[in-house]
Each structure stands twice: as C-alpha cells, then as structure tokens.
Motif scaffolding. Structure first.
Motif, PDB file in Angstrom:
ATOM      1  N   GLN A  40     -13.458   0.002  11.790  1.00 56.78           N
ATOM      2  CA  GLN A  40     -12.444   0.934  12.242  1.00 56.78           C
ATOM      3  C   GLN A  40     -11.335   1.057  11.198  1.00 56.78           C
ATOM      4  O   GLN A  40     -10.964   0.086  10.555  1.00 56.78           O
ATOM      5  N   THR A  41     -10.814   2.251  11.055  1.00 55.22           N
ATOM      6  CA  THR A  41      -9.650   2.440  10.196  1.00 55.22           C
ATOM      7  C   THR A  41      -8.410   1.964  10.945  1.00 55.22           C
ATOM      8  O   THR A  41      -8.434   1.763  12.166  1.00 55.22           O
ATOM      9  N   LEU A  42      -7.309   1.772  10.201  1.00 50.73           N
ATOM     10  CA  LEU A  42      -6.058   1.358  10.825  1.00 50.73           C
ATOM     11  C   LEU A  42      -5.621   2.376  11.865  1.00 50.73           C
ATOM     12  O   LEU A  42      -5.173   2.003  12.960  1.00 50.73           O
ATOM     13  N   GLU A  43      -5.779   3.643  11.541  1.00 51.55           N
ATOM     14  CA  GLU A  43      -5.396   4.699  12.477  1.00 51.55           C
ATOM     15  C   GLU A  43      -6.187   4.585  13.783  1.00 51.55           C
ATOM     16  O   GLU A  43      -5.626   4.735  14.876  1.00 51.55           O
ATOM     17  N   GLU A  44      -7.477   4.301  13.679  1.00 49.39           N
ATOM     18  CA  GLU A  44      -8.311   4.173  14.880  1.00 49.39           C
ATOM     19  C   GLU A  44      -7.928   2.940  15.697  1.00 49.39           C
ATOM     20  O   GLU A  44      -7.918   2.978  16.929  1.00 49.39           O
ATOM     21  N   LYS A  45      -7.617   1.833  15.001  1.00 44.23           N
ATOM     22  CA  LYS A  45      -7.209   0.613  15.702  1.00 44.23           C
ATOM     23  C   LYS A  45      -5.916   0.836  16.486  1.00 44.23           C
ATOM     24  O   LYS A  45      -5.800   0.441  17.647  1.00 44.23           O
ATOM     25  N   LEU A  46      -4.939   1.455  15.838  1.00 41.87           N
ATOM     26  CA  LEU A  46      -3.661   1.698  16.499  1.00 41.87           C
ATOM     27  C   LEU A  46      -3.822   2.653  17.680  1.00 41.87           C
ATOM     28  O   LEU A  46      -3.203   2.466  18.730  1.00 41.87           O
ATOM     29  N   LYS A  47      -4.678   3.645  17.496  1.00 42.68           N
ATOM     30  CA  LYS A  47      -4.910   4.603  18.579  1.00 42.68           C
ATOM     31  C   LYS A  47      -5.567   3.932  19.775  1.00 42.68           C
ATOM     32  O   LYS A  47      -5.200   4.195  20.928  1.00 42.68           O
ATOM     33  N   SER A  48      -6.525   3.028  19.518  1.00 46.95           N
ATOM     34  CA  SER A  48      -7.210   2.343  20.609  1.00 46.95           C
ATOM     35  C   SER A  48      -6.271   1.419  21.385  1.00 46.95           C
ATOM     36  O   SER A  48      -6.504   1.123  22.550  1.00 46.95           O
ATOM     37  N   GLU A  49      -5.185   0.966  20.728  1.00 46.68           N
ATOM     38  CA  GLU A  49      -4.212   0.083  21.374  1.00 46.68           C
ATOM     39  C   GLU A  49      -2.974   0.847  21.839  1.00 46.68           C
ATOM     40  O   GLU A  49      -1.994   0.239  22.269  1.00 46.68           O
ATOM     41  N   ASN A  50      -3.042   2.168  21.738  1.00 43.05           N
ATOM     42  CA  ASN A  50      -1.943   3.042  22.153  1.00 43.05           C
ATOM     43  C   ASN A  50      -0.638   2.669  21.447  1.00 43.05           C
ATOM     44  O   ASN A  50       0.428   2.587  22.060  1.00 43.05           O
ATOM     45  N   ILE A  51      -0.731   2.434  20.151  1.00 47.08           N
ATOM     46  CA  ILE A  51       0.444   2.180  19.321  1.00 47.08           C
ATOM     47  C   ILE A  51       0.743   3.467  18.559  1.00 47.08           C
ATOM     48  O   ILE A  51      -0.051   3.904  17.732  1.00 47.08           O
ATOM     49  N   THR A  52       1.855   4.077  18.867  1.00 44.09           N
ATOM     50  CA  THR A  52       2.194   5.357  18.263  1.00 44.09           C
ATOM     51  C   THR A  52       3.209   5.156  17.134  1.00 44.09           C
ATOM     52  O   THR A  52       3.960   4.181  17.114  1.00 44.09           O
ATOM     53  N   TYR A  53       3.237   6.101  16.218  1.00 42.50           N
ATOM     54  CA  TYR A  53       4.125   5.995  15.062  1.00 42.50           C
ATOM     55  C   TYR A  53       4.315   7.376  14.456  1.00 42.50           C
ATOM     56  O   TYR A  53       3.527   8.297  14.684  1.00 42.50           O
ATOM     57  N   GLY A  54       5.384   7.509  13.669  1.00 37.17           N
ATOM     58  CA  GLY A  54       5.648   8.759  12.973  1.00 37.17           C
ATOM     59  C   GLY A  54       5.121   8.692  11.557  1.00 37.17           C
ATOM     60  O   GLY A  54       4.111   8.036  11.280  1.00 37.17           O
ATOM     61  N   LYS A  55       5.818   9.311  10.644  1.00 39.80           N
ATOM     62  CA  LYS A  55       5.383   9.338   9.248  1.00 39.80           C
ATOM     63  C   LYS A  55       5.648   7.980   8.607  1.00 39.80           C
ATOM     64  O   LYS A  55       6.768   7.479   8.631  1.00 39.80           O
ATOM     65  N   ILE A  56       4.604   7.377   8.040  1.00 37.73           N
ATOM     66  CA  ILE A  56       4.716   6.099   7.344  1.00 37.73           C
ATOM     67  C   ILE A  56       4.509   6.357   5.855  1.00 37.73           C
ATOM     68  O   ILE A  56       3.495   6.945   5.466  1.00 37.73           O
ATOM     69  N   PRO A  57       5.454   5.939   4.986  1.00 29.98           N
ATOM     70  CA  PRO A  57       5.282   6.172   3.543  1.00 29.98           C
ATOM     71  C   PRO A  57       4.003   5.527   3.025  1.00 29.98           C
ATOM     72  O   PRO A  57       3.743   4.349   3.276  1.00 29.98           O
ATOM     73  N   SER A  58       3.214   6.295   2.305  1.00 27.13           N
ATOM     74  CA  SER A  58       1.930   5.786   1.808  1.00 27.13           C
ATOM     75  C   SER A  58       1.921   5.579   0.294  1.00 27.13           C
ATOM     76  O   SER A  58       0.963   5.025  -0.248  1.00 27.13           O
ATOM     77  N   ASP A  59       2.979   6.005  -0.378  1.00 26.00           N
ATOM     78  CA  ASP A  59       3.033   5.870  -1.832  1.00 26.00           C
ATOM     79  C   ASP A  59       3.507   4.474  -2.230  1.00 26.00           C
ATOM     80  O   ASP A  59       4.336   3.864  -1.544  1.00 26.00           O
ATOM     81  N   ALA A  60       2.972   3.980  -3.350  1.00 29.95           N
ATOM     82  CA  ALA A  60       3.409   2.685  -3.876  1.00 29.95           C
ATOM     83  C   ALA A  60       4.798   2.829  -4.485  1.00 29.95           C
ATOM     84  O   ALA A  60       5.159   3.881  -5.009  1.00 29.95           O
ATOM     85  N   GLU A  61       5.597   1.765  -4.378  1.00 26.64           N
ATOM     86  CA  GLU A  61       6.956   1.763  -4.916  1.00 26.64           C
ATOM     87  C   GLU A  61       7.081   0.652  -5.955  1.00 26.64           C
ATOM     88  O   GLU A  61       6.162  -0.141  -6.164  1.00 26.64           O
ATOM     89  N   LYS A  62       8.242   0.594  -6.584  1.00 27.40           N
ATOM     90  CA  LYS A  62       8.554  -0.471  -7.527  1.00 27.40           C
ATOM     91  C   LYS A  62       9.746  -1.267  -7.002  1.00 27.40           C
ATOM     92  O   LYS A  62      10.641  -0.724  -6.369  1.00 27.40           O
ATOM     93  N   GLY A  63       9.746  -2.560  -7.270  1.00 25.99           N
ATOM     94  CA  GLY A  63      10.852  -3.398  -6.827  1.00 25.99           C
ATOM     95  C   GLY A  63      10.747  -4.771  -7.458  1.00 25.99           C
ATOM     96  O   GLY A  63       9.780  -5.084  -8.158  1.00 25.99           O
ATOM     97  N   SER A  64      11.747  -5.607  -7.202  1.00 25.45           N
ATOM     98  CA  SER A  64      11.739  -6.947  -7.775  1.00 25.45           C
ATOM     99  C   SER A  64      12.694  -7.837  -7.007  1.00 25.45           C
ATOM    100  O   SER A  64      13.509  -7.365  -6.199  1.00 25.45           O
TER     101      SER A  64
END
Length: 271
Positions: A40-64
């Motif tokens: 299952q994809t993460l989206e499918e797992k969350l949907k099966s557990e009725n965990i809802t969410y909005g836009k989640i950033p998918s791009d990699a960032e830089k930090g230290s």
C-alpha cells in the motif's frame, strides 16, 4: 490378440495419467504458494485509517545544525519604540511593552492585521511570523524566523501579544535569539511527505485524525553552557477527538522527536 493396438492403448492411457498427475502437482504447488502481499502507498494507508490531511510539502529542502543563544536587548534597541511604556526584564533578555493606544485586530486573520505594527513599532518585528492564537488566554504568538523558518516551542524567540475583550492588543512580551552559527555545511532535509511516513510508521497517528498544519522549522535540541543547538524539524499539528497535538520529526535524521513541549493542547473547537 492385436498386441500393436493394445500397446497403443496403454501408451495413450499412461500419457493421460501423466497429464492428470502433472495437473494435480501444479494445482498443489499453486495452493501452497503464499499469495503475494500488495504494497500500500502512504496515501492508501492513511485513507484506510481515515487520517485526513491537506497539502504536504514533497520537495527536498536544505538545512543544518546551528547554534545560537538569547539576545540581551540594549536601551538603544527600545529607544525608538514610540507610544509604548517599555521595560527590560530577565537580565535584559525580555522586552515588556504596554501600549498607550491599543491596536484593534481580528484574531481570525492569523495575525495579518498586526503586520504593519510589527514592522514599524516592534524591535525587528519583521523577523517574526504568526504561530498561534490562544482564545482562553487572549494571547497571540509570533515565532522568530531563522533562514525564513520559525523557531518552534521556544520562549527565547517569541513575541506574545495580549488582547483585551474587545480584541485589542494592549501589551506584548518579546524575546529574541542572537546571531546563529552553522555547525556544518547545508545538508538534505527530508520532504514533508517522507516525514509524515516516518510519523505514521512510528505509530503516533491515530485513526480518524486530521493533520491541520505541517511546518518546517527549527527546534532546540540541546542546551550547552555557551549556546543552544537547533536542528530543522517537521512539525505536524494533529487533531484527534477535539484535542490538538504537535508531533516533531527530525528533518536531518528522519526520526521522531519525543518531547513534553509538544503535549496536547485544546483545539479551537474544544475551547
């Protein structure tokens, strides 16, 4: 007796028997083989557990990792704060200001109507960004930004505005972190979706939850005698059964940070 015909009949019979046994063998092997698991994809797992969410950033960032410490304000820092009665407290590490003329705001605008006041009447107020509004305490909190990211759950880098019953700002308390020193070169920070998957695998997300907000910020990992160490973290604001809880994921190592600073607080609906 026609032995030739009899031999042919036997050969055909044995061929039929061999084919029958081969079919039985194949069927038994198929039955004993485990059924492949469907990943299952993460989206499918969350949907099966009725965990809802909005836009989640998918791009990699830089930090230290970086270090900093609370700033000690000077009299010069507060001399230009007009229309306020200002005092320095806590070894000059905290500004307390009482406004001579209250500033009217709308708490539902997430601090947007406080932006002009922050820019013109608060010491380096443009270095802070809106974080939360506590309806019970009538307080609105802004967090200091480092590299455009908010410092999370740290009273050493905040402005807390106090409102009256007419939704007017009457006073504020300000703390600030000083110059920062980077420990190492900029490294990759995991994406928000990867951090969400880490949090889900850790078992912190309950069924029927709602992820209200996802923020990439800096968190105080450890305090040293000379300075404090901060690292980039993903903060998830999660609502479950009318309670809001903050969960943190280490943005560099991809691990969940367990801390009492992120304990549950009443949600707006519960207030």
């Amino acid at each position: 007796m026609d032995w030739k015909k009899t031999e042919t009949i036997f050969i055909i019979a044995f061929l039929i028997l061999d084919i029958f046994l081969l079919v039985l063998f194949i069927d038994s092997r198929m039955a004993s083989s485990p059924t492949p698991l469907v990943s299952q994809t993460l989206e499918e797992k969350l949907k099966s557990e009725n965990i809802t969410y909005g836009k989640i950033p998918s791009d990699a960032e830089k930090g230290s990792y970086l270090s900093t410490e609370p700033l000690a304000f000077t009299q010069k820092d507060i001399n230009n704060l007009k229309g306020q009665k200002v005092t320095l407290q806590n070894a000059n590490q905290r500004i307390f200001s009482f406004l001579q003329k209250p500033v009217k705001i709308d708490p539902d605008k997430y601090g947007a109507d406080l932006a002009p006041f922050l820019k013109s009447d608060v010491f380096k107020g443009d270095k802070y960004t809106y974080w939360s509004y506590d309806k019970d305490k009538m307080q609105m909190t802004f967090n200091q930004k480092i590299d455009s990211r908010p410092v999370l759950f740290n009273t050493d880098g905040q402005i807390v505005f106090t409102l009256n019953k007419d939704n007017e700002v009457v006073s504020y308390m300000q703390t600030m972190l000083g110059d920062t020193q980077v420990f190492d070169k900029q490294d990759d920070v995991i994406s928000g979706t990867d951090a969400l998957e880490v949090l889900h695998q850790h078992g912190d997300l309950k069924q029927n939850s709602k992820i209200i907000n996802t923020t990439l910020g800096y968190y105080n990992l450890v305090s040293l005698p000379s300075s404090d160490v901060y690292l980039p973290v993903w903060a998830f604001e999660v609502e479950h059964e009318k309670q809001t809880t903050y969960f943190l994921v280490n943005g560099l190592e991809g691990s969940v940070i367990n801390t009492n600073d992120t304990q549950a607080v009443p949600s707006e609906e519960a207030k």
